[in-house]
Structures are given as C-alpha cells and as structure tokens.
Design a protein around this motif. Structure first.
Motif, short mmCIF file in Angstrom:
data_model
loop_
_atom_site.label_atom_id
_atom_site.label_comp_id
_atom_site.label_asym_id
_atom_site.label_seq_id
_atom_site.Cartn_x
_atom_site.Cartn_y
_atom_site.Cartn_z
N LEU A 1 31.83 37.00 51.64
CA LEU A 1 33.17 37.39 52.09
C LEU A 1 34.25 36.68 51.26
N ALA A 2 34.01 35.41 50.94
CA ALA A 2 34.98 34.67 50.15
C ALA A 2 35.14 35.27 48.76
N ILE A 3 34.03 35.61 48.13
CA ILE A 3 34.08 36.21 46.79
C ILE A 3 34.74 37.59 46.85
N GLY A 4 34.40 38.36 47.88
CA GLY A 4 35.02 39.67 48.04
C GLY A 4 36.51 39.57 48.26
N GLY A 5 36.92 38.63 49.10
CA GLY A 5 38.35 38.43 49.33
C GLY A 5 39.07 38.00 48.07
N LEU A 6 38.44 37.12 47.30
CA LEU A 6 39.05 36.68 46.04
C LEU A 6 39.18 37.85 45.07
N ALA A 7 38.15 38.69 45.00
CA ALA A 7 38.20 39.85 44.11
C ALA A 7 39.33 40.81 44.50
N LEU A 8 39.48 41.04 45.79
CA LEU A 8 40.57 41.91 46.27
C LEU A 8 41.93 41.31 45.94
N TRP A 9 42.04 40.00 46.14
CA TRP A 9 43.32 39.34 45.85
C TRP A 9 43.65 39.42 44.35
N LEU A 10 42.64 39.21 43.50
CA LEU A 10 42.86 39.30 42.06
C LEU A 10 43.26 40.73 41.65
N ALA A 11 42.59 41.72 42.25
CA ALA A 11 42.93 43.10 41.94
C ALA A 11 44.36 43.42 42.35
N TRP A 12 44.73 42.97 43.54
CA TRP A 12 46.10 43.19 44.03
C TRP A 12 47.12 42.51 43.12
N THR A 13 46.79 41.31 42.64
CA THR A 13 47.69 40.56 41.76
C THR A 13 47.86 41.28 40.42
N VAL A 14 46.75 41.76 39.86
CA VAL A 14 46.82 42.46 38.58
C VAL A 14 47.62 43.75 38.70
N ILE A 15 47.36 44.50 39.77
CA ILE A 15 48.11 45.75 39.98
C ILE A 15 49.60 45.46 40.14
N GLY A 16 49.91 44.43 40.92
CA GLY A 16 51.32 44.07 41.11
C GLY A 16 51.98 43.65 39.81
N ALA A 17 51.26 42.89 38.99
CA ALA A 17 51.82 42.45 37.71
C ALA A 17 52.08 43.63 36.78
N ARG A 18 51.14 44.59 36.78
CA ARG A 18 51.32 45.77 35.92
C ARG A 18 52.50 46.61 36.39
N ARG A 19 52.65 46.75 37.69
CA ARG A 19 53.80 47.50 38.21
C ARG A 19 55.11 46.82 37.86
N GLN A 20 55.12 45.49 37.96
CA GLN A 20 56.33 44.75 37.63
C GLN A 20 56.65 44.90 36.14
N ALA A 21 55.62 44.82 35.29
CA ALA A 21 55.84 44.98 33.86
C ALA A 21 56.35 46.37 33.53
N ALA A 22 55.80 47.40 34.22
CA ALA A 22 56.25 48.77 34.00
C ALA A 22 57.69 48.95 34.43
N ALA A 23 58.06 48.32 35.56
CA ALA A 23 59.43 48.42 36.04
C ALA A 23 60.39 47.75 35.08
N LEU A 24 60.00 46.59 34.55
CA LEU A 24 60.86 45.90 33.59
C LEU A 24 61.02 46.72 32.31
N GLU A 25 59.93 47.37 31.90
CA GLU A 25 60.00 48.20 30.69
C GLU A 25 60.93 49.38 30.90
N ARG A 26 60.87 50.00 32.10
CA ARG A 26 61.78 51.10 32.39
C ARG A 26 63.23 50.65 32.41
N ASP A 27 63.45 49.50 33.05
CA ASP A 27 64.81 48.97 33.12
C ASP A 27 65.35 48.66 31.73
N GLY A 28 64.44 48.15 30.88
CA GLY A 28 64.86 47.85 29.51
C GLY A 28 65.22 49.10 28.73
N CYS A 29 64.45 50.19 28.99
CA CYS A 29 64.73 51.44 28.30
C CYS A 29 66.06 52.06 28.75
N ASP A 30 66.34 51.85 30.07
CA ASP A 30 67.58 52.39 30.57
C ASP A 30 68.78 51.63 29.98
#
Length: 273
Positions: free
Chosen positions: A244-273
């Motif tokens: 359960l601990a490893i599974g929870g850590l994997a989910l947290w890492l996935a959520w963190t990576v997805i969030g970071a990618r979304r933030q990077a995409a948003a910054l890139e869009r804002d920069g283009c605008d």
C-alpha cells in the motif's frame, strides 16, 4: 539516577553537543567558524551517541518524544510513563540550549546575523514550503525510528549500540538533513526555541513560531509510522502495508508529474500570449 533525571540529563547533553557544534560553525570569531555541514552532522551524531552512553542504563535514553511515543505505540514502553519522559526531554533541551548560550557568551554580540543566532537553537527550512518541509521531517524521523528498532534487533559488542545509533543520526543528517535541518526530535527543536525566546541574546530576531509546529508534528507522525512499519513488516511479516505504501507513493509521484506538466504547459501558453 531516576529515569526522569536520566532523560533530562541525556537530552541536555545531546543539545550541548548538537547546539554547540552549530554555534561553533555559525557564530563569528569562533575557531570553528565556517566548518560546514559535515562538521555539524558529525557533532550531532556524536552528541546523540554520548547522550545514550551517559543515561542509557537509567532510562533507556530515548532523548526524543517521537521515539518515546513510537515505542509506546508498539507496546515497547508503558503509556503511563510517556508524559514524564516527554517533560524531562523538554526540560533537558531547554537547559542544554541555555548552557550553549552561556558557553558562547562573547560571540552573540560579535555576530550580527540574527538567523545564524537562531540556527544555534532550532531548525528552519532551506526552502520555505510547509507541506514539503513537513514531509521531510516525517521521512527523516521514520528512518530514525525504523533504524533504531532495527539496530536493537541485532547483536553488537557490548556498548557499541549507542555509537551505531549516532552513526544513524549522522547518516540522516548527511542524506536527508539539507531540506529542514533534520530536527527529527520535537524536544530538540521546541525546547531550544523556547530558550531562544527567553534568553537575553543581543539582536536575536524572530523566534519563527509560525514554523515551529513542523519540527514537532512531523517527527511525531514519522516516528509513529516508523514504529508501526517495523512492527507490522519486520516482526509481523505483513506484505500488505509496504504494498500500500509503494502504491500510494506511485500515485503521488504520478499526480506530481502530471501537475508539473500541466503547470509547464500553462506557463508556455502564457508566454506565447
């Protein structure tokens, strides 16, 4: 010597060595000035070992409310003795910090940096992110308690255990201490922080009470988690908990990576605008 006095004296010695090495490194006109992180971590590790050597025969040398609470949670220490141990640890930490203040008396006036003065007494984060800082303290104390219990399960030459625990604290400081200063002990941080608030230190600045809850709550959570992990996995042979601990850590890492990618995409869009 009673267990109460043992915990008080042992924690006092821990803080004298630990706070003392920080003072030697960060205060001006000290012969140890600018000694660096390696010197500090060795000082704390040896301070833990000396505290345990001094009072282990009298109290078991917990020297840390997180350790006391963790041991009680798995039946290795009576709950009725927890309040007395924690009180002794807090008092010992305050007394130890006061001794460090007295020992370095001429150096407080010579040092203009109020943050350096506070660092002699208590921790603060390298990057101020409360959740990340809390997680750092949880992980560090998890490793501490798990390591203490694992060390206790092995056979060593008589008298060697305290030194091994000191090396464990050294390893935690070297590997995990760079984020928050590795309090991993509520008494180690809160007791000296109270001393910092009460002592007449020239130009001492803020006590940073807004941060003070993290090195208290984080170690308590981490210590309980470390003890429960050891009890269920090392002793009970439970495979569900680490899964359960490893599974929870994997989910947290996935959520963190997805969030970071979304933030990077948003910054890139804002920069283009």
């Amino acid at each position: 010597m009673t267990p109460f006095v043992g915990e008080l004296v042992g924690t006092m010695l821990l803080i004298i060595f630990g706070g003392g090495v920080v003072a030697g490194v960060v205060l001006k006109e000290s012969k140890a000035a600018a000694g660096g992180w390696i010197v500090i971590t060795f000082g704390w590790g040896l301070g833990v070992a000396m505290g345990i050597y001094a009072v282990g025969q009298f109290s078991g040398a917990h020297l840390n409310p997180a350790v006391t609470l963790a041991l009680a949670s798995i039946g290795e220490f009576p709950w009725r003795d927890v309040p007395g141990y924690v009180l002794a640890q807090m008092l010992g930490a305050i007394v130890g910090a006061s001794v460090v203040w007295l020992h370095y008396a001429p150096h407080w006036q010579a040092t203009s940096d109020s943050d350096a003065k506070r660092a002699v007494f208590c921790t603060d984060p390298a990057i101020d992110r409360p959740l990340a800082n809390l997680i750092s303290e949880i992980i560090g104390t998890f490793v501490l308690v798990l390591g203490i219990l694992a060390i206790g399960a092995n056979r060593f030459t008589d008298g060697l255990n305290p030194l091994i625990v000191g090396l464990l604290v050294l390893a935690i400081g070297l590997s995990l201490g760079g984020t928050t200063g590795y309090a991993i002990n509520p008494a180690r941080d809160l007791g000296p922080r109270i001393a910092h608030a009460l002592l007449p230190i020239p130009g001492k600045g803020s006590n940073q009470w807004r941060y003070a809850w993290i090195p208290v709550v984080g170690p308590l959570i981490g210590g309980l988690a470390g003890a429960q992990f050891y009890s269920h996995v090392f002793i009970g042979g439970d495979t569900l908990l680490p899964g359960l601990a490893i599974g929870g850590l994997a989910l947290w890492l996935a959520w963190t990576v997805i969030g970071a990618r979304r933030q990077a995409a948003a910054l890139e869009r804002d920069g283009c605008d």
